[in-house]
Scaffold this active site. Sequence first.
Site, PDB file in Angstrom:
ATOM      1  N   LYS A  84     -36.641  28.274   7.617  1.00 12.19           N
ATOM      2  CA  LYS A  84     -37.053  29.099   8.703  1.00 12.19           C
ATOM      3  C   LYS A  84     -37.678  30.452   8.250  1.00 12.19           C
ATOM      4  CE  LYS A  84     -33.102  27.264  11.385  1.00 12.19           C
ATOM      5  NZ  LYS A  84     -31.679  27.545  11.856  1.00 12.19           N
ATOM      6  N   CYS A 144     -21.717 -21.816  21.578  1.00  9.26           N
ATOM      7  CA  CYS A 144     -21.498 -21.130  20.198  1.00  9.26           C
ATOM      8  C   CYS A 144     -20.473 -20.047  20.252  1.00  9.26           C
ATOM      9  CB  CYS A 144     -22.869 -20.589  19.580  1.00  9.26           C
ATOM     10  SG  CYS A 144     -22.370 -19.916  18.017  1.00  9.26           S
ATOM     11  N   SER A 186     -36.290  19.871  18.193  1.00 14.11           N
ATOM     12  CA  SER A 186     -36.055  19.645  16.961  1.00 14.11           C
ATOM     13  C   SER A 186     -36.715  19.990  15.891  1.00 14.11           C
ATOM     14  CB  SER A 186     -35.812  17.833  17.170  1.00 14.11           C
ATOM     15  OG  SER A 186     -37.352  17.560  17.703  1.00 14.11           O
ATOM     16  N   LEU A 187     -36.855  19.473  14.710  1.00 14.82           N
ATOM     17  CA  LEU A 187     -37.563  19.978  13.723  1.00 14.82           C
ATOM     18  C   LEU A 187     -38.704  19.032  13.211  1.00 14.82           C
ATOM     19  CD1 LEU A 187     -34.809  21.665  11.852  1.00 14.82           C
ATOM     20  CD2 LEU A 187     -36.577  22.953  12.911  1.00 14.82           C
ATOM     21  N   LYS A 238     -36.416  16.868   4.087  1.00 17.65           N
ATOM     22  CA  LYS A 238     -35.474  15.952   3.825  1.00 17.65           C
ATOM     23  C   LYS A 238     -35.345  15.585   2.389  1.00 17.65           C
ATOM     24  CE  LYS A 238     -35.019  14.345   7.780  1.00 17.65           C
ATOM     25  NZ  LYS A 238     -33.905  13.977   8.268  1.00 17.65           N
ATOM     26  N   CYS A 263     -25.999 -23.638  12.210  1.00 20.25           N
ATOM     27  CA  CYS A 263     -25.231 -22.291  12.626  1.00 20.25           C
ATOM     28  C   CYS A 263     -24.089 -22.239  11.920  1.00 20.25           C
ATOM     29  CB  CYS A 263     -25.293 -22.210  14.197  1.00 20.25           C
ATOM     30  SG  CYS A 263     -23.866 -21.009  14.653  1.00 20.25           S
ATOM     31  N   LYS A 307     -29.005  21.259   5.697  1.00 21.41           N
ATOM     32  CA  LYS A 307     -29.328  20.639   7.099  1.00 21.41           C
ATOM     33  C   LYS A 307     -27.944  19.628   7.171  1.00 21.41           C
ATOM     34  CE  LYS A 307     -32.749  18.245   9.837  1.00 21.41           C
ATOM     35  NZ  LYS A 307     -31.671  16.912  10.597  1.00 21.41           N
ATOM     36  N   TYR A 325     -25.963  28.041  13.441  1.00 23.66           N
ATOM     37  CA  TYR A 325     -27.556  28.574  12.661  1.00 23.66           C
ATOM     38  C   TYR A 325     -28.395  28.813  13.651  1.00 23.66           C
ATOM     39  CZ  TYR A 325     -27.740  23.572  14.054  1.00 23.66           C
ATOM     40  OH  TYR A 325     -27.862  22.536  14.765  1.00 23.66           O
ATOM     41  N   ARG A 372     -26.660  18.994  22.669  1.00 27.24           N
ATOM     42  CA  ARG A 372     -27.987  18.942  22.693  1.00 27.24           C
ATOM     43  C   ARG A 372     -28.587  18.049  23.805  1.00 27.24           C
ATOM     44  NH1 ARG A 372     -32.626  16.320  20.386  1.00 27.24           N
ATOM     45  NH2 ARG A 372     -34.288  17.769  20.355  1.00 27.24           N
ATOM     46  N   GLU A 393     -23.907  23.096  14.446  1.00 30.37           N
ATOM     47  CA  GLU A 393     -23.587  21.598  13.975  1.00 30.37           C
ATOM     48  C   GLU A 393     -22.351  21.376  14.054  1.00 30.37           C
ATOM     49  OE1 GLU A 393     -26.322  20.474  14.132  1.00 30.37           O
ATOM     50  OE2 GLU A 393     -26.412  18.233  13.061  1.00 30.37           O
ATOM     51  N   CYS A 423     -29.462 -19.478  16.968  1.00 25.18           N
ATOM     52  CA  CYS A 423     -28.611 -20.651  17.543  1.00 25.18           C
ATOM     53  C   CYS A 423     -28.623 -20.575  18.888  1.00 25.18           C
ATOM     54  CB  CYS A 423     -27.220 -20.239  17.016  1.00 25.18           C
ATOM     55  SG  CYS A 423     -26.004 -21.648  17.995  1.00 25.18           S
ATOM     56  N   CYS A 436     -21.227 -22.693  14.775  1.00 17.80           N
ATOM     57  CA  CYS A 436     -20.761 -24.017  15.383  1.00 17.80           C
ATOM     58  C   CYS A 436     -21.444 -25.178  14.942  1.00 17.80           C
ATOM     59  CB  CYS A 436     -21.263 -23.614  16.988  1.00 17.80           C
ATOM     60  SG  CYS A 436     -23.348 -23.765  16.932  1.00 17.80           S
ATOM     61  N   ASP A 494     -25.473  17.152   8.523  1.00 16.27           N
ATOM     62  CA  ASP A 494     -25.704  15.698   9.291  1.00 16.27           C
ATOM     63  C   ASP A 494     -24.374  15.805  10.253  1.00 16.27           C
ATOM     64  OD1 ASP A 494     -26.716  13.284  10.099  1.00 16.27           O
ATOM     65  OD2 ASP A 494     -25.958  12.245   8.151  1.00 16.27           O
ATOM     66  N   GLU A 515     -31.497  26.802   4.766  1.00 11.39           N
ATOM     67  CA  GLU A 515     -30.163  26.352   5.272  1.00 11.39           C
ATOM     68  C   GLU A 515     -29.707  25.086   5.005  1.00 11.39           C
ATOM     69  OE1 GLU A 515     -30.196  27.272   9.650  1.00 11.39           O
ATOM     70  OE2 GLU A 515     -30.757  29.196   9.062  1.00 11.39           O
ATOM     71  N   ASP A 527      -1.303  26.991   5.480  1.00 13.17           N
ATOM     72  CA  ASP A 527      -1.192  26.024   6.624  1.00 13.17           C
ATOM     73  C   ASP A 527       0.067  25.861   7.338  1.00 13.17           C
ATOM     74  OD1 ASP A 527      -3.732  25.814   6.235  1.00 13.17           O
ATOM     75  OD2 ASP A 527      -3.825  23.692   6.021  1.00 13.17           O
ATOM     76  N   GLU A 578       2.499  28.225   6.888  1.00 14.40           N
ATOM     77  CA  GLU A 578       2.858  29.493   7.510  1.00 14.40           C
ATOM     78  C   GLU A 578       2.097  29.652   8.809  1.00 14.40           C
ATOM     79  OE1 GLU A 578       3.788  32.629   3.891  1.00 14.40           O
ATOM     80  OE2 GLU A 578       1.983  31.418   3.834  1.00 14.40           O
ATOM     81  N   TYR A 579       0.826  29.251   8.864  1.00 15.32           N
ATOM     82  CA  TYR A 579       0.145  29.368  10.331  1.00 15.32           C
ATOM     83  C   TYR A 579       0.879  28.676  11.271  1.00 15.32           C
ATOM     84  CZ  TYR A 579      -3.756  29.288  13.568  1.00 15.32           C
ATOM     85  OH  TYR A 579      -4.617  29.314  14.441  1.00 15.32           O
TER      86      TYR A 579
HETATM   87  S1  IVH Z   1     -32.316  24.741  13.401  1.00 13.91           S
HETATM   88  C1  IVH Z   1     -35.583  24.968  16.439  1.00 13.91           C
HETATM   89  N1  IVH Z   1     -30.730  24.499  11.633  1.00 13.91           N
HETATM   90  O1  IVH Z   1     -31.318  19.255  12.731  1.00 13.91           O
HETATM   91  C2  IVH Z   1     -34.417  24.909  15.408  1.00 13.91           C
HETATM   92  N2  IVH Z   1     -30.840  22.536  12.779  1.00 13.91           N
HETATM   93  O2  IVH Z   1     -33.957  18.329  13.805  1.00 13.91           O
HETATM   94  C3  IVH Z   1     -33.726  23.648  15.465  1.00 13.91           C
HETATM   95  N3  IVH Z   1     -29.771  20.836  11.942  1.00 13.91           N
HETATM   96  O3  IVH Z   1     -30.814  19.040  16.172  1.00 13.91           O
HETATM   97  C4  IVH Z   1     -32.561  23.511  14.751  1.00 13.91           C
HETATM   98  N4  IVH Z   1     -28.475  21.667  10.123  1.00 13.91           N
HETATM   99  O4  IVH Z   1     -28.846  18.790  14.812  1.00 13.91           O
HETATM  100  C5  IVH Z   1     -31.398  23.808  12.594  1.00 13.91           C
HETATM  101  N5  IVH Z   1     -29.415  24.779   9.611  1.00 13.91           N
HETATM  102  C6  IVH Z   1     -29.971  24.099  10.731  1.00 13.91           C
HETATM  103  C7  IVH Z   1     -29.355  22.598  10.901  1.00 13.91           C
HETATM  104  C8  IVH Z   1     -30.267  22.053  11.865  1.00 13.91           C
HETATM  105  C9  IVH Z   1     -28.577  20.555  10.992  1.00 13.91           C
HETATM  106  C10 IVH Z   1     -29.939  19.643  12.818  1.00 13.91           C
HETATM  107  C11 IVH Z   1     -29.625  19.786  14.250  1.00 13.91           C
HETATM  108  C12 IVH Z   1     -31.007  19.539  14.880  1.00 13.91           C
HETATM  109  C13 IVH Z   1     -31.686  18.962  14.153  1.00 13.91           C
HETATM  110  C14 IVH Z   1     -33.203  19.311  14.043  1.00 13.91           C
END
Ligand code: IVH
Length: 666
Positions: free
Chosen positions: A290, A431, A80-81, A314, A408, A114, A226, A135, A174, A426, A411, A116, A112, A31, A33-34
């Site tokens: 996917k 208060c 979303s998923l 999940k 309370c 997921k 992704y 988004r 993400e 309360c 107070c 956060d 993949e 780092d 050197e960078y």
């Molecule tokens: S694909 C139609 N890939 O999850 C495909 N989403 O619930 C939509 N997320 O809004 C997204 N890792 O914020 C995809 N490898 C991944 C992900 C990912 C996290 C989040 C993303 C998205 C939410 C969907």
Amino acid sequence: MNIQDTINTLRKELNDHNYRYYVLDDPIISDAEYDHLLRELQALEKEHPEYIAADSPTQRVGAQPLEAFGTIEHRIPMMSLANAMSTDEILAFHDQIMRRLDDTRQIEYVVEPKLDGLAVELVYENGQFVNGSTRGDGITGEHITQNLKTIRGIPLSLRTESLPAPKLLEVRGEVFIRKNDFEKLNNQREAAGEPVFANPRNAAAGSLRQLDSSITATRPLSIFCYQAGALEGVRFTSHIEFLSTLKDWGLPVNPEIKKVNNIEEAISTHNELETRRNSLPYEIDGSVIKVNDYALQEELGVRSRSPRWAIAGKFKAQQETTLIKDIVLSVGRTGAVTPVAKLKPVHVGGVIVSNVTLHNQDEINRKDIRIDDTVLIQRAGDVIPQVVKVITEKRPLNSRPFQMTNECPECGHEVHTPEGEVVARCQNLSCPAQVKRRIEHFVSKNAMDIDGMGEKLIDQLVEKKLVHSFDDLYRLTADQLAELDRMAEKSADNVIHAIEKSKQTTFRRFVHALGIRNVGEHGAKVLEKSFNGDMSKFMAANIEGLEAIDEVGPIVADTIVNFWSDENNVTIVNNCFGMGVSLEKTINAGEQIFTDKIFVFTGALESITRNEAKEIVESFGGRAAGSVSSKTDYVVAGPVAGSKLKKAGELGITILSEKEFLDMLK
Ligand code: IVH
């Protein structure tokens, strides 16, 4: 070599190191050197700004702060998923796919992690990063281009060694913060006396949504890409091919992503990710599975909010056991008194948990939670921690049951749990835990409408102990105000003037301003009508009298009686009157928005009478006439309106429905 070549070479060298670091995860310099090379480039560019290229790594430091983010409509909605909470649900996802497709071959999936963090979209035109957005609601997002440019993992121009850049590449990914970066960031903040972030997700979101991109530049943001958005000038046949091309173009892709041959392998990959979850350098809350083949994705299509070809698997909520050392009461800004368990601090899902809300006495009784109990704590994603259950086997003989007191903790006034509710509150107007919020509400536009009394001013007034309750506002002097931060004499006078002006008000505004629980703006109007604007009658009302009012139910009646049973509240209100607050009986104490406007009402009105409509118009400065003429400004037409409506149409006069008319008053 001339200066321009040196600059170009340095820039290319730095971009190559970035690529090795962020995409290949294989840096060949330190780092330090960078940074050394970067400073060298900076110095040269400073002397020769004419050679600064848009994709120079020096262009990531952040630009001028913005007033607000612009918005953009995503060319293709960011969906979303759907979630799968168990293996069975992942199998059900696969079964559905098999039913929809005639094909009986094995289906390849891509699994993949997921992440956060925060979903963003990056747009590259002819290889140049041109803009990026959040988004948002999936249809429109916020332009955060400047902020995204500060993220070193995002290439400012695509690499084109193996494949030329397409005309258009929209790529979703993400933005997140790694666990160790998060810890460092919070340590720095703590040392600087700044509030720490609750978790990496909040830190990432807060950093990306800064209007000042030079702040974003100081935050350790990472990104993994992704998903494809709109593409032009390039085609892919599978998701995995798309992802591997992203890497060639220099975009970071999570190295954990795996293509598998069937759903069983997808499930075992998902399970394996779950077991490795805590040893990954970033937080994940599941996997995304996917369908790999783009033709199959196309055939499966999308539902309204999520595609049929992908699912979020999940992970189980993260749970830990720990000890309840004590249970204390805490008062929120709205007066809710909540029991909170003080825990022996414990790591759950990447954060230390030392307090957990027990919500209310009912919840404590239902779960039989006692002081000195060992409990199972759960944290799921960004959900606040909760007690799942007591481990009764570990209960000591002398564990202490907890019963909320009626006082309370801030107070000392009596707290009250309205009939049929579970939350104790309360209602004391002074208060301390609630004062700021109560004053903010009191002065707000639809309440006492005191201009110039912003949050910052109220904070100071309360902190300097100049204001403990509403009546204190009417004791303030211009001299006192002028001594506060950011208060010029002129604005102090303006505030005093606004306070003075607010004294002429109406029953409905004043009662709304008091912020009695369950009595909103509408409730105040109902009460005004039924007490005919007489405050002393309202203050003396009993349960039966209140319940007799249309629209006042037992809960509201109970809260009101309890509110006035507090002597302190009565005193504060009487003080206000003593200092000149007076309630006129006009319907409107607001702006004269209808000055000189002539209204004609025709047809049946539904929520107000003709007479009330006339009063409203007059109180806003207008006039109500009986017949339509060229002088008429508005015709308000209910159903079965007749000749007047026809005439208005002929004269080209604005015609309003009753609702449109009432909306004008808002
Ligand atoms: S694909 C139609 N890939 O999850 C495909 N989403 O619930 C939509 N997320 O809004 C997204 N890792 O914020 C995809 N490898 C991944 C992900 C990912 C996290 C989040 C993303 C998205 C939410 C969907």
